[in-house]
Design a protein around this motif. Structure first.
Motif, short mmCIF file in Angstrom:
data_model
loop_
_atom_site.label_atom_id
_atom_site.label_comp_id
_atom_site.label_asym_id
_atom_site.label_seq_id
_atom_site.Cartn_x
_atom_site.Cartn_y
_atom_site.Cartn_z
N PHE A 11 0.83 -1.20 0.00
CA PHE A 11 0.00 0.00 0.00
C PHE A 11 0.87 1.26 0.00
CE2 PHE A 11 -2.01 3.56 2.06
CZ PHE A 11 -3.19 3.68 1.34
N LEU A 12 1.91 1.28 0.84
CA LEU A 12 2.76 2.45 0.94
C LEU A 12 3.43 2.76 -0.40
CD1 LEU A 12 3.77 4.61 2.95
CD2 LEU A 12 5.72 3.10 3.41
N MET A 13 3.91 1.75 -1.09
CA MET A 13 4.56 1.96 -2.38
C MET A 13 3.56 2.43 -3.44
SD MET A 13 7.31 -1.13 -2.67
CE MET A 13 8.94 -0.93 -1.95
N THR A 14 2.41 1.81 -3.47
CA THR A 14 1.38 2.20 -4.44
C THR A 14 0.89 3.61 -4.16
OG1 THR A 14 0.74 -0.12 -4.64
CG2 THR A 14 -0.83 1.51 -5.45
N ASP A 15 0.69 3.92 -2.89
CA ASP A 15 0.25 5.25 -2.50
C ASP A 15 1.29 6.32 -2.86
OD1 ASP A 15 -1.79 6.90 -1.05
OD2 ASP A 15 -0.07 7.29 0.27
N TYR A 16 2.55 5.96 -2.76
CA TYR A 16 3.62 6.89 -3.14
C TYR A 16 3.48 7.30 -4.61
CZ TYR A 16 8.09 8.93 -4.24
OH TYR A 16 9.05 9.79 -4.68
N VAL A 17 3.22 6.34 -5.46
CA VAL A 17 3.07 6.62 -6.89
C VAL A 17 1.85 7.52 -7.13
CG1 VAL A 17 2.72 5.60 -9.18
CG2 VAL A 17 4.27 4.49 -7.55
N GLU A 18 0.76 7.26 -6.41
CA GLU A 18 -0.45 8.09 -6.55
C GLU A 18 -0.17 9.52 -6.07
OE1 GLU A 18 -3.21 7.06 -8.10
OE2 GLU A 18 -2.11 5.18 -8.42
N HIS A 19 0.55 9.65 -4.97
CA HIS A 19 0.93 10.95 -4.43
C HIS A 19 1.78 11.71 -5.45
CE1 HIS A 19 3.88 13.40 -2.01
NE2 HIS A 19 2.75 13.86 -1.51
N LEU A 20 2.72 11.02 -6.04
CA LEU A 20 3.58 11.61 -7.06
C LEU A 20 2.75 12.12 -8.24
CD1 LEU A 20 6.61 11.99 -7.95
CD2 LEU A 20 6.36 9.79 -9.11
N GLU A 21 1.84 11.30 -8.70
CA GLU A 21 1.00 11.68 -9.84
C GLU A 21 0.15 12.91 -9.51
OE1 GLU A 21 -1.80 9.47 -13.10
OE2 GLU A 21 -2.16 8.97 -10.99
N HIS A 22 -0.42 12.94 -8.33
CA HIS A 22 -1.25 14.07 -7.90
C HIS A 22 -0.46 15.39 -7.99
CE1 HIS A 22 -3.81 16.64 -5.45
NE2 HIS A 22 -2.77 16.85 -4.66
N HIS A 23 0.74 15.39 -7.44
CA HIS A 23 1.53 16.61 -7.43
C HIS A 23 2.10 16.95 -8.80
CE1 HIS A 23 1.02 17.69 -3.29
NE2 HIS A 23 1.51 16.54 -2.85
N ILE A 24 2.44 15.96 -9.59
CA ILE A 24 2.89 16.23 -10.97
C ILE A 24 1.77 16.94 -11.74
CG2 ILE A 24 3.37 15.11 -13.19
CD1 ILE A 24 5.23 13.19 -11.65
N ASN A 25 0.55 16.48 -11.54
CA ASN A 25 -0.58 17.13 -12.20
C ASN A 25 -0.73 18.59 -11.74
OD1 ASN A 25 -1.21 14.95 -13.80
ND2 ASN A 25 -2.64 14.10 -12.31
N GLN A 26 -0.43 18.88 -10.49
CA GLN A 26 -0.47 20.26 -10.01
C GLN A 26 0.62 21.10 -10.71
OE1 GLN A 26 0.05 19.61 -5.75
NE2 GLN A 26 -2.05 20.35 -5.41
N ILE A 27 1.79 20.54 -10.88
CA ILE A 27 2.87 21.25 -11.55
C ILE A 27 2.51 21.51 -13.00
CG2 ILE A 27 5.28 21.08 -12.32
CD1 ILE A 27 5.82 19.49 -9.68
N LYS A 28 1.90 20.56 -13.65
CA LYS A 28 1.56 20.68 -15.07
C LYS A 28 0.37 21.59 -15.34
CE LYS A 28 1.57 16.66 -17.21
NZ LYS A 28 1.55 15.19 -17.46
N SER A 29 -0.42 21.88 -14.32
CA SER A 29 -1.64 22.68 -14.55
C SER A 29 -1.35 24.16 -14.63
CB SER A 29 -2.65 22.41 -13.44
OG SER A 29 -2.17 22.90 -12.21
#
Length: 146
Positions: free
Chosen positions: A128-146
């Protein structure tokens, strides 16, 4: 886990060059009292540092593993990401995450079930921790790209 790793690798490869093409003024602009895009990338770097330690430590420390939280705002400020050279910040973020990919690819299937105790005493596992890390990364990358 393979799906999360593939997603992770795709996020890194698609965005490492994209970040370097973002206009400097856009990267450093603050919206009210929120983080700038540059500081968000700094936060992702702090997250990578802490999670690399977690993902490796869990393999050799006493079980269950006790998750140690960190103060995200203080770290972004103390590391002075807003003033850091953007090329260096992108490189730091990328290299640490490439190492996390290596760790995730090499993790033993049994280790994915290792229990982790959070600060509120709830339990998760390494998977869960590893999978959640990837989701967290994606969330913030989307903020940077917006």
């Amino acid at each position: 886990m393979k799906t999360a790793i593939l997603k992770f690798e795709k996020l890194l490869s698609e965005n490492v060059d994209l970040f370097s093409k973002i206009n400097s003024d856009v990267f450093t602009a603050k919206v009210s009292d929120k983080w700038s895009k540059k500081e968000i990338l700094g936060h992702l770097t702090d997250s990578a540092i802490h999670n690399l330690v977690r993902f490796t430590e869990i393999n050799y420390v006493e079980k269950p593993y006790h998750h140690r939280p960190y103060n995200q705002i203080d770290l972004v400020n103390l590391n002075q990401y807003q003033e850091m050279d953007i090329g260096e910040l992108i490189q730091l973020w990328f290299v640490i995450n490439k190492q996390i990919v290596r760790v995730m690819k090499s993790v033993d299937e049994k280790a994915l079930d290792y229990k982790i105790i959070l600060s509120d005493q709830s339990e998760i596992d390494l998977r869960f921790l590893m999978t959640d890390y990837v989701e967290h990364l994606e969330h913030h990358i989307n903020q940077i790209k917006s």
